[in-house]
Structure formats: C-alpha cells, structure tokens
Design a protein around this motif. Structure first.
Motif, short mmCIF file in Angstrom:
data_model
loop_
_atom_site.label_atom_id
_atom_site.label_comp_id
_atom_site.label_asym_id
_atom_site.label_seq_id
_atom_site.Cartn_x
_atom_site.Cartn_y
_atom_site.Cartn_z
N THR A 1 41.09 35.53 33.58
CA THR A 1 40.74 36.51 34.82
C THR A 1 39.43 36.96 34.49
OG1 THR A 1 41.62 38.30 33.76
CG2 THR A 1 43.07 36.96 35.07
N ASN B 1 36.18 40.04 36.18
CA ASN B 1 35.86 41.02 37.03
C ASN B 1 34.77 40.96 37.82
OD1 ASN B 1 38.19 43.17 36.14
ND2 ASN B 1 37.20 42.11 34.37
N CYS C 1 30.14 44.40 36.26
CA CYS C 1 30.84 43.07 35.76
C CYS C 1 30.37 42.02 37.05
CB CYS C 1 32.21 43.21 35.77
SG CYS C 1 33.03 44.43 34.54
N TYR D 1 41.62 38.32 44.11
CA TYR D 1 41.90 39.17 43.36
C TYR D 1 43.49 39.65 43.07
CZ TYR D 1 42.01 42.41 47.04
OH TYR D 1 42.29 43.36 48.32
N TYR E 1 42.83 46.12 41.27
CA TYR E 1 41.35 46.83 41.27
C TYR E 1 41.37 48.23 40.77
CZ TYR E 1 42.92 49.11 45.49
OH TYR E 1 43.67 49.75 46.33
N ASN F 1 39.82 42.74 39.84
CA ASN F 1 40.19 41.89 38.83
C ASN F 1 40.55 40.58 39.38
OD1 ASN F 1 43.26 41.68 37.18
ND2 ASN F 1 41.22 40.67 36.55
N THR G 1 33.51 36.92 32.29
CA THR G 1 32.78 38.06 32.92
C THR G 1 31.65 38.56 32.11
OG1 THR G 1 34.93 38.68 33.69
CG2 THR G 1 33.33 40.37 33.42
N ASN H 1 41.27 41.55 26.39
CA ASN H 1 41.74 42.00 27.76
C ASN H 1 40.26 42.39 28.17
OD1 ASN H 1 42.34 43.53 30.15
ND2 ASN H 1 43.99 44.56 29.09
N ASN I 1 39.63 43.21 31.42
CA ASN I 1 39.83 44.30 32.56
C ASN I 1 39.38 45.67 32.24
OD1 ASN I 1 40.98 42.25 34.01
ND2 ASN I 1 42.76 42.43 33.26
#
Length: 482
Positions: free
Chosen positions: A62, A64, A79, A117, A120, A252, A288, A453, A455
């Motif tokens: 994933t 961002n 990001c 996404y 968020y 995300n 990202t 991670n 995020n």
C-alpha cells in the motif's frame, strides 16, 4: 520417561508458577522421586530508548498520498506515491475489425487513472491536489528502495517531456448519496490522462488511452501485454503522484487502475462502450516517498521519559535485554519462557479533532538483523523474530515468549569468547555493542511476508532512558534434579 513428561510438566509449572510464590518444591509432587523437576523464576528490568532508522525499505503493498500536520509535534508530513499497473490476465482485447475507427485511426474516447484508498487520516472533505508524472523506466525488482527515494529527472526515473496531469480531489464528496459514498467502489479519486501524448519514439496520440490501444494492435504488439514484466518494461513503466496542494488529509492507497474507454461494434451494427482495465496489486511495485521535518524527529528521539513508535517517521523503540543477568546462576537450567509486556502511554498533547492511529501490529527482532530481515521480505519465525498485536483491554503489546532470542544472544557471546581465549565480557561488548539489543518496529504482517508499516501511526510506550525499571521481562526456568 523424561522426554514424555518434560513438556506437559513445563506447561503445568508455568501455570503454577504464576499462582504461587512457593515453587521450589513443585516438581516433587508430580514427578517420580528419582526424576524431580525444580521450577524457578525471575523478573528483570529491560532498558528502552527511542531510535531513528533512516534506511527504511519501502516495500509495502500500500502507499500514501497527501499532507497532514502532526498535532503531537507540530510538523508536517507529506507523502507522494509511486506505482505501477500491469496487464491483467482477464483483459480480452476485441478484434481489431470490431473497433470504431476515426478517420481510419484507432482512437480511445478517454483514459483515467483511478486511485483507490482504504482509510485516511485527517479531514476527508479537504480539497487536495496532486500531479501525475510518467516514469522513464520501471523500478528494478532486484533493488531495494528506501522511503527517501524520489524519482527525478536527474536520476533518470522521471521521463523528460513525459505525460503530466493534475487533479483536485477530496476523499468525501457530500454531493453523493450516503449509500454510494460508503461503497467500496466510491472510495477513489481519478486523474484524467486525456492530454496529447507523445511516446518515446516521438509519435503523437490524442490521449494516453489511444497510445495504449495502438501499441497493442501494432504488428507484434500483443506480446507486450501478456504479462506484468513485458507491459511494464515496454508499454507503461509506471507513474509518480506528487502532492502539490492542500493540507489536512492523508489517504492510504490500496491499489490503482488505469482504465481505457473506447467503442466497438457489436452484432454487426450496435455501438457499445467498453473498457480495458490495467490494475495495480502486490504483483507490481507500490512505494511512498515521505518528506517530514527531521529536526523535530531528532528531538523526539532524545526524549527520555518514554519511547515512541511512529510511522512513517522511522521512530522505533530499542530494548536492551538483560541476557547476562537472566542466565547468571541458571547455567544448567532450561529457560522455558521469557515474556515482556509493554504498555502504551496515553497521549496528552493531542490538540486536533483527529488522532493518529495506534500501530496494530509490531515486530521484535535483534537490531543487527533489521536490514536483512526486510530486504529478504521475511516472516516472523518465533526464533529470533516475533510479532505482537495491540490489545486495547490491556493498552499494550505482549511478547509471550522470546526465550529463543535470548538463547541465541547468549550462545553467540559464549561461542566467540570460547573461540577467542582471554576475551573478557567488556571486550566482547565493545566489539559487539548491539549484541543484546532488540528493536520494536510497526509492521504489516501477512502469512507470506512482513513489511514496514508505511501508514500514519503513532504511539508512546512506557519506559525510556529516564525510566529504567518501567519494563520487565519475566522468566521461568526448569531443571531435573536427581
């Protein structure tokens, strides 16, 4: 008899050890008098501190995009998203003679990149702006890329005079009815790719979709659409979405889709609108690029009355495990369990209407093995790497048994000293200052791999350099006594 009894006895011993302080004679009541098990236990302090990792490998499925203010620090986090799409096996291109031509040419009606996404952080109604830029070459799957990697014209990853397009978006459109807004299909924004497009050979097309169609129908072109590798290396290397405006929301990104809209003739005389979809999943790279105030991050690292887990800032908690203390006096014992519970410290500085999510899954592993672990996309093995999940009822994380890691650390030290006679503990620790240090890192864990991670998450943990007795490790030992 010993082999048959030892595991159930240890399990029982662990239960009784937690219920009764007087465990010295426990084994006498449940074992043969000639095969007596003695249970012992101990509790030790674990020192902790916040550390910052700069070389964070960005290999999450994933990504961002957006810009948000961290109310805890006052700094801004930006990001940008770098992604690829691939030619899906389900794609079935129509026969060329079914296409509706314009002045004898294959023309697409339009082309869009949909950005889907899942969650968020921030205000979903804020207007944000991002810019689409075409890559000049794909990212290499044989290389690892850190979060500070940014495609530019100078490093050859952005295509000079390539396609660009901008869009203004918000994640929630109040003009849409609630049912549609809450559907998974709605959770996206899109970028139009309808500007005139010039390919690497200088040929012009009215939009990017027309370029895609023509590349398939040119002689021998279909082979470049058979798999992800061919498509990425010959047709569409990827794209870079750069945040260019707006503050207050971070999306995300789960995946992207490149969609080409065009018309065909059905049943001889009926015009039908149709599409081709090129998707982005774990099969292709998504990354990202993160920009944040490093001076503020460095100051947080030095705070001594707690520690941090903060992503994607790269602030993690490092533990100094009391390996020598744990094994001193227990040289002939078996270390059955070594458990650590780490509590969260509730944040008292939040001033905004939203808070950053708490990391739900964390990884514990030796400091020296971090780079290798993530470079090889490993999974936790409960030998020298462990995962734990946040428990809201206890407001913390529990590693129930890291005894294997402790044994590995102890054995590595003993082996070196045995192979280098005369080496003292102090000399070994000077040579290997991280020999008994482990690090806690927020991760996204699956059955096939564990990744950083990337995020937005943040939490404080009890401990820190000023609180050396805040975290405990509880150990249970056993041995057979004749």
């Amino acid at each position: 008899m010993k082999k048959n009894l030892i595991f159930p006895l240890i399990a029982l011993a662990s239960i009784f050890a937690s219920c009764d302080d007087n465990t010295d004679e426990l084994g006498y009541s449940i074992t043969n008098p000639t095969d007596r098990m003695v249970i012992d236990y101990g509790t030790f302090n674990v020192n902790s501190e916040t550390v910052k990792l700069d070389n964070i490998i960005s290999r999450s499925s994933t990504g961002n995009i957006g810009k948000i203010k961290d109310s805890e620090t006052g700094s801004y986090i930006t990001c940008n998203f770098l992604g690829q799409v691939y030619s899906m096996e389900s794609n079935t291109f129509p026969q060329k003679d079914s296409l509706i031509l314009t002045n004898g040419e294959i023309i697409a009606d339009s082309c869009k990149l949909y950005v889907y996404y899942t969650t968020y952080t921030g205000d979903s109604t804020v207007s944000m702006k991002c810019k689409f830029q075409e890559l000049a070459k794909p990212l290499s799957e044989s290389e690892t890329y850190n979060v500070d990697f940014k495609p530019t014209y100078e490093n050859g990853y952005l295509r000079k005079n390539g396609m660009t397009s901008s869009t203004v978006y918000s994640l929630v459109d109040n003009s849409i009815d609630d049912k549609t807004r809450q559907s998974n299909h709605y959770k996206n924004f899109n970028i139009l790719l309808n500007n005139e497009y010039t390919d690497v050979n200088g040929k012009k097309y009215n939009n990017y979709g027309t370029y895609i169609l023509n590349k398939y129908y040119e002689p021998g072109g279909s082979k470049n659409f058979k798999n992800s590798y061919s498509f990425i290396h010959n047709i569409c290397p990827g794209f870079y979405l750069e945040h260019t405006g707006g503050i207050g929301c971070m999306a995300n990104i789960a995946y992207t889709e490149l969609v080409v809209f065009f018309k065909v003739i059905k049943n001889g005389n009926t015009t039908k609108n149709t599409t081709l979809v090129f998707g982005g999943t774990e099969e292709v790279l998504q990354k990202t690029y993160i920009n944040q105030d490093q001076d503020i991050i460095d100051k947080m690292k030095d705070e001594g009355d707690h520690t941090y887990l903060k992503t994607p800032a790269g602030l993690y908690t490092q533990l100094t495990l009391p390996v020598d203390e744990i094994f001193t006096g227990h040289e002939s014992d078996t270390l059955n369990t070594a458990s650590i519970f780490i509590s969260r410290e509730n944040n008292t500085k939040e001033t905004s209407s939203y808070t950053f999510p708490i990391p739900t899954s964390i990884l514990l592993l030796p400091v020296d093995s971090v780079d290798n672990f993530f470079a090889k996309a490993n999974i936790a093995n409960n030998r020298n790497s462990y995962t734990a999940s946040y428990n809201s009822s206890t407001n913390g994380y529990n590693f129930s048994n890291i005894s294997n890691m402790m044994l590995i650390m102890k054995n590595a030290k003993q082996k070196y000293i045995a192979e280098h006679p005369g080496t003292t503990d102090e000399q070994y620790e000077a040579l290997y200052p991280k020999w008994n240090k482990a690090i806690i890192i927020p991760v996204i864990a699956s059955t096939t791999r564990v990744t950083h991670n990337m995020n937005i998450t943040s939490t404080k943990l009890v401990g820190g350099k000023d609180n050396p007795d805040a975290i405990k490790i509880s150990c249970i030992y056993s041995k057979f006594q004749k």
